[in-house]
Each structure stands twice: as structure tokens, then as C-alpha cells.
Design an enzyme around this catalytic site. Structure first.
Site, PDB file in Angstrom:
ATOM      1  N   GLU A 116       0.851  -1.197   0.000  1.00 54.10           N
ATOM      2  CA  GLU A 116       0.000   0.000   0.000  1.00 54.10           C
ATOM      3  C   GLU A 116       0.882   1.241   0.000  1.00 54.10           C
ATOM      4  O   GLU A 116       1.898   1.270   0.701  1.00 54.10           O
ATOM      5  CB  GLU A 116      -0.831   0.091   1.297  1.00 54.10           C
ATOM      6  CG  GLU A 116      -1.782  -1.024   1.547  1.00 54.10           C
ATOM      7  CD  GLU A 116      -2.142  -1.084   3.041  1.00 54.10           C
ATOM      8  OE1 GLU A 116      -2.474  -0.044   3.637  1.00 54.10           O
ATOM      9  OE2 GLU A 116      -2.048  -2.185   3.604  1.00 54.10           O
ATOM     10  N   LYS A 118       2.256   4.682   1.219  1.00 53.10           N
ATOM     11  CA  LYS A 118       2.247   5.281   2.557  1.00 53.10           C
ATOM     12  C   LYS A 118       1.870   6.749   2.396  1.00 53.10           C
ATOM     13  O   LYS A 118       2.665   7.559   1.915  1.00 53.10           O
ATOM     14  CB  LYS A 118       3.628   5.133   3.199  1.00 53.10           C
ATOM     15  CG  LYS A 118       3.632   5.543   4.637  1.00 53.10           C
ATOM     16  CD  LYS A 118       4.943   5.156   5.297  1.00 53.10           C
ATOM     17  CE  LYS A 118       4.935   5.517   6.759  1.00 53.10           C
ATOM     18  NZ  LYS A 118       4.685   6.923   7.023  1.00 53.10           N
ATOM     19  N   ASP A 120       1.144  10.567   3.048  1.00 57.24           N
ATOM     20  CA  ASP A 120       1.810  11.543   3.903  1.00 57.24           C
ATOM     21  C   ASP A 120       0.737  12.405   4.560  1.00 57.24           C
ATOM     22  O   ASP A 120       0.400  13.486   4.094  1.00 57.24           O
ATOM     23  CB  ASP A 120       2.743  12.394   3.035  1.00 57.24           C
ATOM     24  CG  ASP A 120       3.881  12.953   3.848  1.00 57.24           C
ATOM     25  OD1 ASP A 120       3.940  12.668   5.057  1.00 57.24           O
ATOM     26  OD2 ASP A 120       4.709  13.677   3.268  1.00 57.24           O
ATOM     27  N   TYR A 228      -6.452   1.873   6.463  1.00 53.41           N
ATOM     28  CA  TYR A 228      -5.388   0.912   6.165  1.00 53.41           C
ATOM     29  C   TYR A 228      -5.313  -0.277   7.128  1.00 53.41           C
ATOM     30  O   TYR A 228      -4.514  -1.184   6.911  1.00 53.41           O
ATOM     31  CB  TYR A 228      -4.028   1.572   6.000  1.00 53.41           C
ATOM     32  CG  TYR A 228      -3.472   2.358   7.177  1.00 53.41           C
ATOM     33  CD1 TYR A 228      -3.226   1.769   8.403  1.00 53.41           C
ATOM     34  CD2 TYR A 228      -3.153   3.695   7.013  1.00 53.41           C
ATOM     35  CE1 TYR A 228      -2.697   2.490   9.455  1.00 53.41           C
ATOM     36  CE2 TYR A 228      -2.619   4.431   8.063  1.00 53.41           C
ATOM     37  CZ  TYR A 228      -2.398   3.823   9.281  1.00 53.41           C
ATOM     38  OH  TYR A 228      -1.875   4.535  10.310  1.00 53.41           O
ATOM     39  N   LYS A 317      10.866   3.627   2.401  1.00 55.65           N
ATOM     40  CA  LYS A 317      10.691   5.060   2.178  1.00 55.65           C
ATOM     41  C   LYS A 317      11.292   5.500   0.842  1.00 55.65           C
ATOM     42  O   LYS A 317      12.330   4.996   0.423  1.00 55.65           O
ATOM     43  CB  LYS A 317      11.370   5.863   3.309  1.00 55.65           C
ATOM     44  CG  LYS A 317      10.784   5.603   4.690  1.00 55.65           C
ATOM     45  CD  LYS A 317       9.357   6.033   4.825  1.00 55.65           C
ATOM     46  CE  LYS A 317       9.090   7.384   5.413  1.00 55.65           C
ATOM     47  NZ  LYS A 317       9.644   7.748   6.657  1.00 55.65           N
ATOM     48  N   CYS A 411      18.275  44.017 -17.715  1.00 54.68           N
ATOM     49  CA  CYS A 411      18.666  42.632 -17.993  1.00 54.68           C
ATOM     50  C   CYS A 411      20.132  42.405 -17.608  1.00 54.68           C
ATOM     51  O   CYS A 411      21.006  43.176 -18.027  1.00 54.68           O
ATOM     52  CB  CYS A 411      18.456  42.345 -19.479  1.00 54.68           C
ATOM     53  SG  CYS A 411      19.086  40.732 -19.967  1.00 54.68           S
ATOM     54  N   CYS A 414      21.992  41.797 -21.309  1.00 55.00           N
ATOM     55  CA  CYS A 414      22.118  42.810 -22.368  1.00 55.00           C
ATOM     56  C   CYS A 414      21.800  44.221 -21.873  1.00 55.00           C
ATOM     57  O   CYS A 414      21.865  45.178 -22.654  1.00 55.00           O
ATOM     58  CB  CYS A 414      21.208  42.463 -23.540  1.00 55.00           C
ATOM     59  SG  CYS A 414      19.462  42.686 -23.173  1.00 55.00           S
ATOM     60  N   CYS A 429      13.101  40.482 -20.001  1.00 50.39           N
ATOM     61  CA  CYS A 429      14.050  41.392 -20.648  1.00 50.39           C
ATOM     62  C   CYS A 429      13.391  41.860 -21.934  1.00 50.39           C
ATOM     63  O   CYS A 429      12.832  41.064 -22.684  1.00 50.39           O
ATOM     64  CB  CYS A 429      15.333  40.628 -20.950  1.00 50.39           C
ATOM     65  SG  CYS A 429      16.298  41.366 -22.266  1.00 50.39           S
ATOM     66  N   CYS A 435      19.254  40.411 -27.171  1.00 53.00           N
ATOM     67  CA  CYS A 435      19.798  39.875 -25.920  1.00 53.00           C
ATOM     68  C   CYS A 435      20.491  38.539 -26.200  1.00 53.00           C
ATOM     69  O   CYS A 435      19.864  37.582 -26.693  1.00 53.00           O
ATOM     70  CB  CYS A 435      18.658  39.684 -24.920  1.00 53.00           C
ATOM     71  SG  CYS A 435      19.187  38.862 -23.414  1.00 53.00           S
TER      72      CYS A 435
HETATM   73  N1  5U1 Z   1      -0.745   2.407   4.139  1.00 50.17           N
HETATM   74  C1  5U1 Z   1      -0.393   2.293   5.417  1.00 50.17           C
HETATM   75  N2  5U1 Z   1       0.131   3.272   6.123  1.00 50.17           N
HETATM   76  N3  5U1 Z   1       0.337   2.775   7.353  1.00 50.17           N
HETATM   77  C2  5U1 Z   1       0.847   3.378   8.462  1.00 50.17           C
HETATM   78  N4  5U1 Z   1      -0.519   1.198   6.144  1.00 50.17           N
HETATM   79  C3  5U1 Z   1      -0.066   1.479   7.372  1.00 50.17           C
HETATM   80  N5  5U1 Z   1       0.003   0.718   8.470  1.00 50.17           N
HETATM   81  C4  5U1 Z   1       0.497   1.281   9.587  1.00 50.17           C
HETATM   82  C5  5U1 Z   1       0.928   2.620   9.613  1.00 50.17           C
HETATM   83  C6  5U1 Z   1       1.451   3.219  10.848  1.00 50.17           C
HETATM   84  O1  5U1 Z   1       0.600   0.561  10.711  1.00 50.17           O
HETATM   85  C7  5U1 Z   1       0.258  -0.830  10.624  1.00 50.17           C
HETATM   86  C8  5U1 Z   1       1.162  -1.535  11.529  1.00 50.17           C
HETATM   87  C9  5U1 Z   1      -1.169  -1.025  10.966  1.00 50.17           C
END
Ligand code: 5U1
Length: 679
Positions: A116, A118, A120, A228, A317, A411, A414, A429, A435
């Protein structure tokens, strides 16, 4: 039957319908009723609830935004700690992870993994009792978080009541709340126009939006939640494979990541990581890596945990896209169109997988917006193949001798005056081809790979040729002689001969490459291709009016203006002629016979469509020669109303003005008859 019973069942029916349509819209991205119909159901519910306030329930879609702001968030103890993840930074570390798992499981068999992205964002825990959302909490330190129930309720992709059946009576769902990139850009654009502070990145924006004590503010932010995992559950059975648990969550109303996938072994994980790294920039949201989890929950249980992380999962990562470094100086570069770009010279820093020593500061407005000075510590971002940019300043680290950045009014190459046209942010410019910088850039573009593709003529050599006074324009390239070129520094007879041969070979080209090579503003490869296919020959294109130019795919009023203007300038016509005189040629392109049966007709397209996308419908009408307008007026010939809503304001106006209307079905039939849509 008593009245209250009827009212109660109608309320329940409306809530169920609205929650279901909300799910189709926000989670499945596949609405099956028009927005106007949703609004009508919502208004009915609101009205009925106003008449019977004692019957309002917490899963009512009207109850997403609470009334009163909080004074502080309560603390929440997580029943099962919210763990973090171990990290891997290269393939070797990922393979070590697999080896550790096999050692623990005392087996060399392949292990199936769930993959999956991750996200942000901010980790979140959502607690459901008997299917009803009763609590939303942040991760906090993993053991204790903050109760942000009122805020999470405002996020449309979070179900207030679980859909369907089979969910455990007690279910804690975990996932990530994040802000998609588009929503983030729009939020910052709005803040900028209101003169307010902008957010540095989507993660900060999501965190800031959730930390609000007033849920109305959270409700106004474009947040999404992606599930997730299940933190804990009581009663009921969950599927054995993690990927099936996610599918079950999806069925109960949650958004899950569409990229989620099971792979047979660790090599599958590596392949998945590579594929997603390629796709990363195109995703609608920021991700900072991939999470791999042992897919079988039985194996997860056997593997257990170490300190604060499970043994059965790892985050691989991506290289960090943002790093801190020192801004040593700012220089001003002049581009092909005269645009002056401030470029930050940086203390080299490893970011986004490469060492970066320069980053763009875009323009004068951006310098003002960032409030950046020379000697500041700045945050540099390099995402994918995008040019590195300075995204923010760490003002706390500003030294006392930091100096203002002064934008030049002449500029730097030139010395012609720098001007900023009304409505533009870019300073340019005014020297044009006088130029040297613009001349050099125009030549570099002309010879580049996607243009005339002249082998062996790199940026450095172009600069040398201009600096030595051997060429002044693109046509001069074809006057070069091998002996002269061979005399240049770092050139020899062989490379000079090769260059002359490459120049000779480049003379035979195609119309689209030639158009692209001319460097007309806003004409990239795709537009050049569109223009060449549409007009077939250079004279036909040069004679085209702005209106005719706009008939080409992706050519709007701005591009049409730049193209027409380019061919009105005598020095551009001279340059084109000089190239043709030097022997540059291309065959004309066969223009497909275009029938434009709707030429001269204006259509308005409104309402929600189900069989085709509204924008596709507009495009097909344009292909048939029609003009598609945004509003109904006496000049409109026909209004296409999707969704059959008779209270649609454009439909009503068409009726008032006696203008023809058609339904989506009739439009589809017509498009089919004209052969632009298969039916
Ligand atoms: N996609 C995803 N992100 N994430 C973050 N899965 C996922 N699982 C996590 C975390 C902290 O912890 C699992 C151990 C449930």
C-alpha cells in the site's frame, strides 16, 4: 399507523439514502444521482428534522458539522497502541526484512505481502459501535491521543454509520487523513488571494485543519481519509488476509487506496516499489513510501511486535523530497522568451535522490511571498523530475547579516530594461533577439532532441558558438564550416565533421518538429503536433486567424494569440525564410477532411451525465464545429440537459427564451449519428 412512526421511518430512509449517495460520491467516485437530486433529499431531511428536532440522530448527514467550537481536545487512551513502522531505505534492507521474517517463521517459503502507498498525512483511529461512529482520535504518542471526533465527522469520506452488513459490533478502523494535492493548491491559492498565510505542504495543511477547535473550519478544508487497518474488533469475524480486510472495510463505507495489491513474495514488493516510484508524481496525493505487510493475519500474529512496531510490516521510504540548506546567493537567468528567473545558489544538499546546488525562486512575487534573503536557511524541494524549488524559509535561523534580494530592473545580460506586462507575474528582458541570452536559449531549443535534434550540439557548444561570434541566429548554424568548428576549444576535426553531418541531416524534418523548434510561446510538442495535423502546411497555419487557431485541440485564446502574434512579426518571418533558404524542409501533412456539421451553432451543456462525461460531450460537440458556451443567451441554439432535472436554471432559461433543449440520451444518439461516439 401513528404519525411519529411514519416520520421516523421517512427520516431513516432519507438518512440511509443520503449516506449511501455520499459513499458513492466520495468513496467510490461514482455518483448515480445528479447533485441537484442529492441537494433535494438533503433539504427534505433538514426540513423534517427542523420540525422534529428530537428525532435527529448522530448518523444524520446534517450532523457532520457541530455547532459550538471546543475549548480543548480531550485525551483518549488507545485500547490497542497505535504502532509506528520500521523503515527500509534500499532493496537490501527490504530483503533483510524478508529474511528476518523467514527466520522467525522457520521457513524459506515465499511470503505473500500486501502493498500500500504510505500516505503523507495524519494517522487516525475511528471507533464504531454497532456501526455508528462514536469516536475519532489522533495517534498522539501511540498510547494516548486527542479526541477529534467533531472534526473527523466533517470529512465526507468517513462514514458516520457503516454500510452493509457483517461488520463486528465493535470495530476500530485506522487510517490516514490527508489533503489531496489539488485541494491543497486551491486552499493555498485562496489564502494567497486573501493575503493570508499559506501552508508549506499538504501534510501540514491536513494537520492544521484537524487541530482546529472549531469543526466548521475543518469542514471547509478538502480532507480525505483512507483506511489501512483494523486496530481492534470485538464480535464478528474478519477475513484472514489483510487485503480482504481492506476490501471489507471498503464495502462498509471506507475509502481504501486503489493502488493496494497483494504480491506473492519480496521480489513482488521490489517491483511494486519501482512501479509506484514512477507513478508517484501523477498520484492525486503525496506519499512518502510504500508499506509492505505480511498479508496473512495468522502469520502476523505469529510474528508479533518489537517495542513500538510490528515485526510483520515495514515502510520502504522514498528518498526525502525536502531538505534544509543554506541559500548562498541569488542569480538572475534570462530564458528563451526573456523571462527573468531568480535562481538560488545553494550549499549542495542531497534531496529527492540527487545532489542539488541550484533551485528556482520562480519570480519576484515568489521572493516576496517567501520573504527570503541571502544567507537564509531554506527548505528545498525536489519532487520527481521537477526543477528543485525553494518552498520555505526557516526564519528562526536567519543570521543578522542576511541581505535583501534585489530584483534587477535591467537585464543582467544585455542591460535592456526589464518589464512586467499588466496581468503577468513574470518579468522579462525587453531586448528580444538583441539579448545574447535569449538568442542562446532560442538556439539551444531549436537544436534540442524534441526539436531539430542536432546530434553533438549541446548547450555548451551553442554558448561557445554565440560567444565566439560564429552564429547569431538559428539559420547561421547551417553556414558553419567544419574547419571553423574544428578550431574551437575542445573540438577536433572528427567532431566538427560529425556536427556538420548532423546539421545536414537535420534539414529534412517534419512540420510539427519545425513548429516546436521555433519556440513560439506556449507551443509544446503536443500543440505543435495538433497545429501541424490541423493545418497541414506552414502557409495555411500562418494565414490562420486566432479564431481558426482555437479549433485545434488544446489551443485556447492565449495560445492562439501567441501563435498568430509570432507569425505577424517580421523578424520571425525572416528567420523562417532564412531557414528554408538554408535548405530546411518538411513534407506537408495530409489534413483529414473535417466535417463540421454544427459549425456556427452554439450549445450549452448542463446537468449531470451518466453515459458519457460532460467534458467529453463538450469536446465532441466542438469537434463537430459547435461553439460550447457556459451560459444560455439569445445566441444559444440548443441546451443539453443531463440528469433530466427540469428545475435546472439553464433549462428553465432555455424554456423562457424558446431555445431547443435535448437530453443526454438524445445527445448521445446525435453524436453517434455523426460518428464521433460509438453507440
Ligand atoms: N498504508 C499504510 N500506512 N500505514 C501506516 N498502512 C499502514 N500501516 C500502519 C501505519 C502506521 O501501521 C500498521 C502496523 C497497521
Amino acid at each position: 399507523m401513528p404519525d411519529t412512526f411514519l416520520t421516523e421511518s421517512r427520516l431513516q430512509e432519507l438518512r440511509q439514502q443520503l449516506n449511501y449517495h455520499n459513499y458513492r460520491y466520495y468513496v467510490l467516485d461514482d455518483p448515480n444521482i445528479p447533485d441537484a437530486e442529492y441537494d433535494r433529499l438533503y433539504a427534505q431531511l433538514q426540513q423534517l428534522e427542523q420540525q422534529h428536532p428530537h428525532l435527529i440522530s448522530p448518523d444524520s448527514p446534517t450532523q457532520r458539522v457541530g455547532e459550538a467550537p471546543l475549548s480543548a481536545f480531550d485525551q483518549v487512551a488507545h485500547e490497542v497502541p497505535m504502532l509506528s513502522l520500521d523503515n527500509a531505505f534500499d532493496d537490501e534492507e527490504l530483503e533483510d526484512f524478508n529474511r528476518r521474517l523467514q527466520d522467525r517463521l522457520k521457513s524459506t517459503d515465499d511470503i505473500e505481502f500486501a502493498c500500500e502507498p504510505k500516505l503523507d498525512g495524519i494517522a487516525i483511529s475511528l471507533l464504531y459501535r454497532e456501526g455508528l461512529l462514536v469516536r475519532g482520535a489522533t495517534r498522539g504518542d501511540g498510547t494516548t491521543g486527542e479526541d477529534i471526533s467533531l472534526n473527523v465527522r466533517t470529512i465526507p469520506s468517513i462514514p458516520l454509520r457503516l454500510l452493509g452488513e457483517g461488520f463486528p459490533p465493535l470495530l476500530e478502523v485506522r487510517g490516514e487523513i490527508y489533503m489531496p494535492k489539488k485541494g491543497f493548491d486551491e486552499l493555498n491559492d485562496k489564502a494567497r488571494s486573501a493575503g493570508e498565510k499559506t501552508f508549506v505542504n499538504p501534510r501540514n495543511a491536513a494537520a492544521g485543519s484537524l487541530r482546529q477547535l472549531d469543526p466548521k473550519i475543518t469542514a471547509s478544508r478538502p480532507l480525505e481519509m483512507c483506511a489501512y487497518s483494523v486496530g481492534w474488533s470485538e464480535g464478528g469475524d474478519l477475513p484472514e488476509r489483510h487485503t480482504d480486510v481492506l476490501e471489507a472495510l471498503h464495502g462498509w463505507g471506507f475509502l481504501i487506496n486503489p493502488e493496494m495489491k497483494a504480491v506473492a513474495n519480496i521480489q513482488g514488493c521490489i517491483d511494486y516499489y519501482r512501479a509506484l516510484a514512477q507513478k508517484r508524481e501523477q498520484l492525486a496525493y503525496d506519499i512518502d513510501g510504500i508499506v509492505f505487510k505480511v498479508n496473512h493475519r495468522g502469520l502476523q500474529e505469529r510474528l508479533g511486535f518489537v517495542s513500538r512496531a510490528p515485526r510483520w510490516a515495514i515502510a520502504y521510504k522514498f528518498p526525502a523530497q525536502e531538505e534544509m540548506t543554506l541559500l548562498k546567493d541569488v542569480e538572475f537567468q534570462v530564458g528563451r522568451t526573456g523571462a527573468i528567473t531568480p535562481v538560488a545558489r545553494l550549499e549542495p544538499v542531497f534531496v529527492g535522490g540527487v545532489t542539488v546546488s541550484n533551485a528556482t525562486l520562480h519570480n519576484r512575487d515568489e521572493i516576496d511571498r517567501l520573504g527570503v534573503k541571502v544567507k537564509d536557511t531554506v527548505i528545498v524541494r525536489r519532487a520527481g523530475d521537477v526543477i528543485p524549488q525553494v518552498v520555505s524559509v526557516v526564519k528562526a535561523k536567519r543570521p543578522t547579516d542576511a541581505t535583501e534580494i534585489v530584483f534587477p530592473d535591467h537585464c543582467p545580460v544585455c542591460e535592456s530594461p526589464v518589464e512586467t506586462l499588466p496581468g503577468e507575474v513574470v518579468a522579462r528582458c525587453s531586448g528580444g533577439l538583441i539579448c545574447g541570452a535569449q538568442r542562446k536559449e532560442a538556439i539551444k531549443h531549436f537544436v534540442s532532441r524534441k526539436a531539430l535534434d542536432i546530434d553533438g550540439l549541446g548547450d555548451k557548444l551553442v554558448e561557445q558558438l554565440v560567444d565566439e561570434g560564429l552564429i547569431d541566429s538559428v539559420a547561421d548554424l547551417y553556414k558553419l564550416e567544419a574547419e571553423t568548428v574544428a578550431g574551437l576549444e575542445r573540438m577536433g576535426a572528427k567532431s566538427a565533421d560529425n556536427l556538420i553531418a548532423a546539421l545536414e541531416a537535420s534539414k529534412q524534418t517534419s512540420l510539427d518538429r519545425f513548429l516546436y523548434a521555433l519556440g513560439i510561446r506556449e507551443v509544446g510538442e503536443a500543440t505543435a503536433r495538433g497545429l501541424s495535423r490541423h493545418f497541414g502546411s506552414l502557409p495555411a497555419l500562418m494565414d490562420a486567424s486566432e479564431e481558426q487557431l482555437q479549433k485545434v485541440d488544446d489551443v485556447g485564446p492565449v495560445v492562439a494569440h501567441f501563435v498568430a502574434e509570432f507569425f505577424q512579426q517580421p523578424h520571425n518571418l525572416e528567420a523562417v525564410q532564412a531557414l528554408q533558404d538554408a535548405g530546411v524542409y518538411w513534407p506537408d501533412v495530409e489534413v483529414e477532411a473535417r466535417e463540421e456539421p454544427l459549425e456556427g451553432k452554439t450549445y450549452v451543456v448542463t446537468g449531470s451525465f451518466s453515459t458519457i462525461k460532460r467534458n467529453d460531450a463538450k469536446k465532441m460537440l466542438q469537434d463537430l464545429g459547435a461553439k460550447v458556451a457556459g451560459s444560455v443567451s439569445a445566441k444559444t441554439h440548443c441546451v443539453v440537459v443531463g440528469g433530466g432535472a427540469t428545475n435546472n436554471s439553464k433549462y428553465v432559461k432555455a424554456q423562457e427564451l424558446g431555445i431547443d433543449t435535448m437530453t443526454e440520451e438524445q445527445l448521445v444518439e446525435m453524436l453517434g449519428e455523426y460518428g464521433v461516439l460509438e453507440v
